[in-house]
Design an enzyme around this catalytic site. Sequence first.
Site, PDB file in Angstrom:
ATOM      1  N   HIS A   1       0.945  -1.120  -0.008  1.00 47.93           N
ATOM      2  CA  HIS A   1       0.002   0.027  -0.005  1.00 47.93           C
ATOM      3  C   HIS A   1       0.834   1.131   0.018  1.00 47.93           C
ATOM      4  O   HIS A   1       0.321   2.543  -0.062  1.00 47.93           O
ATOM      5  CB  HIS A   1      -1.065   0.036   1.082  1.00 47.93           C
ATOM      6  CG  HIS A   1      -0.587   0.370   2.423  1.00 47.93           C
ATOM      7  ND1 HIS A   1      -0.605   1.528   3.072  1.00 47.93           N
ATOM      8  CD2 HIS A   1       0.144  -0.386   3.354  1.00 47.93           C
ATOM      9  CE1 HIS A   1       0.073   1.507   4.504  1.00 47.93           C
ATOM     10  NE2 HIS A   1       0.470   0.367   4.291  1.00 47.93           N
TER      11      HIS A   1
ATOM     12  N   CYS B   1       1.906   5.497  12.413  1.00 52.99           N
ATOM     13  CA  CYS B   1       2.088   4.118  13.316  1.00 52.99           C
ATOM     14  C   CYS B   1       1.931   4.566  14.857  1.00 52.99           C
ATOM     15  O   CYS B   1       1.830   4.096  15.807  1.00 52.99           O
ATOM     16  CB  CYS B   1       2.827   3.101  12.951  1.00 52.99           C
ATOM     17  SG  CYS B   1       2.494   2.315  11.451  1.00 52.99           S
TER      18      CYS B   1
END
Lengths: 406, 392
Positions: free
Chosen positions: B201, B326
């Site tokens: 991705h 993240c």
Amino acid sequence: MNYDKILIRYGDLIMKGRNRSQFEKRLLQQLKRSLRPFEALTYFKTYGRLTISLNGESYEPIAARIKDIFGIASFSPVLSVENDLEKIREASLMLMKSLDTPPKTFKVTAKRGWKAYPHSSQEMNHLVGSYVLPAMPELKVDVRNPEVELRVDVQEEATYIFVKVEMAAGGFPFGSNGKALLLLSGGIDSPVAGWMAMRKGLELEAVHFHSYPFTSEKAKEKVIDLARRLSYYAGAPFKLHLVPFTEVQTRLAAAKQDNLIITLMRRAMLRITEELAAKNGAHGIVTGESLGQVASQTLGSMNVIGRATDLPLIKPLIMMDKQEIINEAVRIGTFETSILPYEDCCTLFLPKSPSTNPNLRVVEYTEASIKELDQLIAEAVEGTEIMTLTPDAPAQSEDAGEDRWF
Amino acid sequence: MLYFDHCASTPPYPEVIDTLAEVMKVHYANPSSIHRAGAEADKLIGRSRALLGELFAVKPEEWVFTSGGTESNNTAIKGIAKQYRTRGNHLITTQIEHASVYDTFRQLEREGFKVTYLPVSQTGHVDVEQLRQAMTDETILVSVMHVNNETGAVQPIEAIGRMLKSSYPRTIFHVDAVQSIGKLPVVLKNWGIDLLSGSAHKVRGPKGVGILYVREGIQLYPLLTGGAQERGFRAGTQNVPGIVASAKAFRLSIQSAQERKERMEKLRGQLVEIVNAIPELRMNGSEDPQEMAPHIVHFSYPGMKPEVIVHLLEEQQIIASTKSACSSKDSKPSRVLLAMGAALPQASGGIRISFGDEHTERDVETLGEALRQMVDKLKPLERGITTTHELR
């Protein structure tokens, strides 16, 4: 180093007397076909060897391909310059300086193939050596055991300068010694036998027996992958005959001669192959048998099995040890595929104790008692499916799905 | 809206979406099944693997499919540590790795491994000589990222690989290339890379697919057990549509990588000039564009909470990010910037702009205008909204 040419030396075909020019032509054709992806290359044939001009293509991928072409003994990446002493000297020095690990010792070996050139080979050794030495203070001359041998080859069209000699496959050009059929099982041995047969100039078509649904689709695919690998060495479209063997095999198994089933099967395979050979203009059968390896490969078995055909049986591996065969399989890139765990028809219905010394009379009697055997064999020949594999076509899985998905 | 967060995730290629949908519709069989439908699905995985092999000039079998970059990193690092524990107990990585590498090493440390975290220079680069000094006879694994996901600093992977191959051939070299594939050349064989992680991705593929290169001859202790899929390195039914669509995305991205690199270098140069012209903002990383990835621009507004900046930009229809996605929800200062020796206020004020294929010079100009307006708006408030860390 930017080499501009590759010098190619022939293998065994040098011995071929009057057929020589034919062999040379075949090799050139083979080279051109195998190197088709490298569009810029041009080819030049002189007596006893062949020169490829790189025209800007890079050397390594081409060398990797040439190594595997049959009929070539060795080859060298070369610098070519005009037949002019100064240019020869400069190019020689440039080549020596470009070596990855600078050598401590060297010698010059000049060869004057074109006698009109003013300096003799002896003079050239000295003229080139005396130019290179002062420019490379670490370097010494050692005529007995040099680390690097700088070769200067003066020919009419140009002078070729090189240090590297790479070994190639040797043998004869593909197809220069007639055509045979290869029994390709999917195991380790038969692809190696195929490679060795092709190296000796045999044009091959492969024959594979499958017993779907007792053997799986994957076993068949494995054989297709092996044949594709062989097509790379053939450097030409390679035919694979897929024989539906289920009916013959199950009928033989029903004969209740468990210990002879392998013998019977093998004989049926040879009879089918013989018919395929007649249809396809082949004059021999190549197998991957190695003496004593399994029950069907004892001398006694080979005697009884071999009588099923009149064609010459060519067994390149006959005197090789298993480990030697494995080493070859690894080297030609078929081993990994060969060891995939799919059952082929030879391991199907394997009896507990197959006969190592079958009785020919019992075998012939059993065959005669199966009335429909000839019919089944004819049907197997009839139902044989032919695939043509090409070396540059994508591998087995690569034509999966729709192209637009990738 | 201008989306400048391509490091976090990218818009998939339309044809990748088509592939995903079509394969999902047709090839729903389990690729491990022995029937024809299963075999066809399996062949699609085989073809995807072959495509990756071709793109990276390695053998198809050397690629393992996972569920993403994080799993690739975990599989590689834990897999090596556990498999080769008998060879030695020492592992080396850097202070600036992505959390999926860094936290994995932390975990291994708790399990008894000795881990060296290499420091970086002020520009955020590791030094090959420092790595050489950290090497011991016990070192079984070195893991260094190719492009840092926060700053865009390009690490000297080729030099590290060559050093390891010549001086420590038994030490295994893992590279997290999640941010570099499709933007910079990634050379497996000549650079001496043994394991390499990538994520679909990040190259305009679907989420949920990672790739892991495992050089022939290397064994991994599997993270997931329960099947012989992916050479036994990763059990579990493969994500067939995701894998096929990812292979396509990798192909499209890698084949256009050079062109992309050249385009983005120009955009980056333009934005760097804009940022440098705003005195309140400070560029992070190296001034030499050769040492920085072409698609990332990272700067700080010392003393200003990055969240405020992100939200203000958002009001102007501009999507930027703080740190990496993240770890952006914790408000601790950036571990990466701290490792680079930045003072705390700068460390907590990092803003990352990352480019995509759709961006033009005009978009960068719009972004520049928005940055100037943002600074004008915040400047009078500088004291008011400072980060908690500065007050400490």
